[in-house]
Enzyme design. Structure first.
Site, PDB file in Angstrom:
ATOM      1  N   LYS A 159       0.833  -1.217   0.000  1.00  0.00           N
ATOM      2  CA  LYS A 159       0.000   0.000   0.000  1.00  0.00           C
ATOM      3  C   LYS A 159       0.859   1.255   0.000  1.00  0.00           C
ATOM      4  O   LYS A 159       0.456   2.288  -0.534  1.00  0.00           O
ATOM      5  CB  LYS A 159      -0.999  -0.014   1.168  1.00  0.00           C
ATOM      6  CG  LYS A 159      -2.052  -1.095   0.993  1.00  0.00           C
ATOM      7  CD  LYS A 159      -3.424  -0.734   1.547  1.00  0.00           C
ATOM      8  CE  LYS A 159      -4.436  -1.799   1.131  1.00  0.00           C
ATOM      9  NZ  LYS A 159      -5.723  -1.718   1.783  1.00  0.00           N
ATOM     10  N   LYS A 168      -5.458 -10.672  -8.438  1.00  0.00           N
ATOM     11  CA  LYS A 168      -6.740 -11.039  -7.828  1.00  0.00           C
ATOM     12  C   LYS A 168      -7.811  -9.980  -8.105  1.00  0.00           C
ATOM     13  O   LYS A 168      -7.498  -8.804  -8.285  1.00  0.00           O
ATOM     14  CB  LYS A 168      -6.583 -11.284  -6.321  1.00  0.00           C
ATOM     15  CG  LYS A 168      -6.509 -10.049  -5.467  1.00  0.00           C
ATOM     16  CD  LYS A 168      -6.822 -10.372  -3.998  1.00  0.00           C
ATOM     17  CE  LYS A 168      -7.027  -9.047  -3.258  1.00  0.00           C
ATOM     18  NZ  LYS A 168      -7.589  -9.160  -1.953  1.00  0.00           N
ATOM     19  N   LYS A 217     -12.076  -5.118  -4.974  1.00  0.00           N
ATOM     20  CA  LYS A 217     -13.130  -4.115  -5.079  1.00  0.00           C
ATOM     21  C   LYS A 217     -12.602  -2.715  -5.341  1.00  0.00           C
ATOM     22  O   LYS A 217     -13.330  -1.847  -5.784  1.00  0.00           O
ATOM     23  CB  LYS A 217     -14.069  -4.151  -3.870  1.00  0.00           C
ATOM     24  CG  LYS A 217     -13.458  -4.065  -2.497  1.00  0.00           C
ATOM     25  CD  LYS A 217     -14.575  -4.100  -1.439  1.00  0.00           C
ATOM     26  CE  LYS A 217     -14.198  -4.933  -0.234  1.00  0.00           C
ATOM     27  NZ  LYS A 217     -13.001  -4.480   0.475  1.00  0.00           N
TER      28      LYS A 217
HETATM   29  P1  ATP Z   1      -9.443  -3.881  -1.463  1.00  0.00           P
HETATM   30  O1  ATP Z   1      -9.598  -3.774  -2.953  1.00  0.00           O
HETATM   31  O2  ATP Z   1     -10.019  -2.728  -0.697  1.00  0.00           O
HETATM   32  O3  ATP Z   1      -8.053  -4.263  -1.019  1.00  0.00           O
HETATM   33  P2  ATP Z   1     -10.448  -6.563  -1.468  1.00  0.00           P
HETATM   34  O4  ATP Z   1     -11.501  -6.749  -2.516  1.00  0.00           O
HETATM   35  O5  ATP Z   1      -9.103  -7.081  -1.796  1.00  0.00           O
HETATM   36  O6  ATP Z   1     -10.394  -5.065  -1.040  1.00  0.00           O
HETATM   37  P3  ATP Z   1     -10.691  -7.146   1.394  1.00  0.00           P
HETATM   38  O7  ATP Z   1     -11.641  -6.210   2.060  1.00  0.00           O
HETATM   39  O8  ATP Z   1      -9.234  -6.933   1.599  1.00  0.00           O
HETATM   40  O9  ATP Z   1     -11.024  -7.264  -0.179  1.00  0.00           O
HETATM   41  O10 ATP Z   1     -11.023  -8.636   1.824  1.00  0.00           O
HETATM   42  C1  ATP Z   1     -12.263  -9.114   2.310  1.00  0.00           C
HETATM   43  C2  ATP Z   1     -12.254 -10.625   2.262  1.00  0.00           C
HETATM   44  O11 ATP Z   1     -12.394 -11.079   0.908  1.00  0.00           O
HETATM   45  C3  ATP Z   1     -10.943 -11.238   2.772  1.00  0.00           C
HETATM   46  O12 ATP Z   1     -11.240 -12.356   3.564  1.00  0.00           O
HETATM   47  C4  ATP Z   1     -10.208 -11.624   1.514  1.00  0.00           C
HETATM   48  O13 ATP Z   1      -9.321 -12.699   1.709  1.00  0.00           O
HETATM   49  C5  ATP Z   1     -11.351 -11.981   0.565  1.00  0.00           C
HETATM   50  N1  ATP Z   1     -11.011 -11.732  -0.836  1.00  0.00           N
HETATM   51  C6  ATP Z   1     -10.708 -10.524  -1.385  1.00  0.00           C
HETATM   52  N2  ATP Z   1     -10.484 -10.634  -2.706  1.00  0.00           N
HETATM   53  C7  ATP Z   1     -10.630 -11.950  -3.007  1.00  0.00           C
HETATM   54  C8  ATP Z   1     -10.524 -12.714  -4.226  1.00  0.00           C
HETATM   55  N3  ATP Z   1     -10.246 -12.141  -5.386  1.00  0.00           N
HETATM   56  N4  ATP Z   1     -10.748 -14.036  -4.178  1.00  0.00           N
HETATM   57  C9  ATP Z   1     -11.058 -14.621  -3.008  1.00  0.00           C
HETATM   58  N5  ATP Z   1     -11.170 -13.983  -1.835  1.00  0.00           N
HETATM   59  C10 ATP Z   1     -10.968 -12.657  -1.817  1.00  0.00           C
END
Ligand code: ATP
Ligand code: LTN
Length: 337
Positions: free
Chosen positions: A122, A204, A207
């Site tokens: 980050k 990955k 969001k």
């Molecule tokens: P950001 O984009 O804000 O980093 P994010 O979409 O990566 O957000 P988080 O809020 O960090 O999501 O994670 C919420 C949950 O979703 C966590 O348990 C994380 O492991 C899971 N998760 C996030 N992205 C994925 C993905 N692409 N596949 C499977 N699990 C995911």
């Protein structure tokens, strides 16, 4: 066996997890996390929260933050978390999180915090805003977990380092101040799928990705979902099979399997003499079907402001009660009067 041991053995184990309100949940959040959280409600005492204090580590407009926190809470319920069965709440509504976070940051070695991959990632992404909150994020997260005496924490692989850190801090506290915290373990469900970006299948799905074509949001309608899957990156082989190097196809197969429950071999057989076009339509249709009830429930929840407000308030009250108890104990042990 002592009575305490017997009680410990029959106690329902505690599951806790959080999600940042940084945008509409993606298919990745759903298949990798929230869908499993729903199933865990049957066998565990579950605590799930919207990690709005964590989301402060990256700048966002206040108006957008307000909307996203409420949206995230409603999305958790729309995905099937039942506020009567689980404790669902918003982190900042329970002041104990910030207090415990500070206390634990005073037991967090600078060196350990500097080694956190998320901090490094980050910082690289936002070189103009490398703030102290981003650095001490793991101490706040440790507080989230330890306050509720969680046994298991379901998180993706990206969070295992933070979980290790939590165990280290808890053990350090217990060693210095006496037995206080339960050491949590990670929980990695067998069915948890890792969903990749539709446009760049080696990264990955996330969001906060700015490329909307790469991401399926759980509120996307059927037409949008089908369109995004149609333009998903695959390869030039026209062969539906799960194999190294076929990242795009592997991702689509993973999604299809997570939703239909079909094993990879069955999926390969199903599309053996069909092209990618048919395959993508099938995946898109299955995803749209799965997400439809979530979209409908979400709309109903947002329309019922009184219900949503009451659920948020109740969650905060119940969570505070539990968290305050652990906080008081930790303060007593540390010598805070
Ligand atoms: P950001 O984009 O804000 O980093 P994010 O979409 O990566 O957000 P988080 O809020 O960090 O999501 O994670 C919420 C949950 O979703 C966590 O348990 C994380 O492991 C899971 N998760 C996030 N992205 C994925 C993905 N692409 N596949 C499977 N699990 C995911
Ligand atoms: N850091 C997590 C969100 C999070 C969390 C937690 C998860 C904050 N506190 C406590 C589990 C337990 C993330 O970014 N996915």
């Amino acid at each position: 066996m002592t009575d305490t041991q017997a009680a410990e053995d029959t106690r329902r184990k505690i599951i806790l997890s959080g999600i940042q309100p940084t945008g509409t949940f993606t298919l990745g959040n759903y298949l990798g996390a929230v869908k499993n959280w729903r199933h865990l409600q049957e066998s565990y005492d579950c605590y799930y929260f919207v990690a709005d204090l964590h989301a402060l580590t990256v700048y966002n407009e206040p108006e957008k933050r307000r909307r996203q926190s409420r949206e995230a809470f409603a999305l958790l319920l729309a995905c099937g978390l039942d506020p009567k069965e689980s404790l669902v709440f918003i982190q900042s509504h329970v002041p104990a999180h910030a207090q415990m976070g500070w206390m634990l940051s005073c037991l967090s070695p600078f060196g350990d915090l500097s080694r956190m991959t998320q901090f490094k990632d980050k910082s690289q992404k936002h070189p103009e805003d490398i703030n102290a909150g981003l650095f001490t994020y793991p101490a706040l997260m440790a507080g989230d977990i330890l306050l509720y005496r969680a046994d298991y924490v379901p998180v993706g692989a990206d969070q295992t380092q933070h979980l290790e850190f939590t165990r280290d801090v808890a053990a350090r506290f217990n060693r210095i101040y006496g037995e206080t915290f339960r050491l949590p373990e990670g929980y990695f469900p067998k069915a948890g799928a890792r969903v990749m970006s539709l446009q760049e299948p080696t990264a990955k799905m996330s969001k906060s990705d700015t490329n909307v074509k790469a991401t399926i949001y759980i509120l996307d309608d059927e037409k949008t979902i089908l369109k995004k899957f149609k333009s998903a990156v695959t390869d030039s082989e026209a062969e539906v099979v799960f194999r190294e190097g076929k990242d795009g196809v592997n991702n689509l197969m993973t999604i299809y399997s997570a939703i239909t429950g079909k094993p990879m071999d069955d999926i390969a057989a199903e599309f053996a003499d069909k092209g990618y076009g048919d395959f993508k339509t099938a995946v898109g249709t299955a995803v749209a079907e799965e997400l439809r009830p979530i979209r409908e429930k979400y709309a109903a929840l947002l329309a019922d402001k009184a219900y949503l407000d009451a659920a948020i308030r109740e969650g905060a009250e119940r969570a505070s009660e539990i968290a305050e108890r652990t906080l008081a104990k930790a303060k007593r042990k540390m010598g805070i009067i």
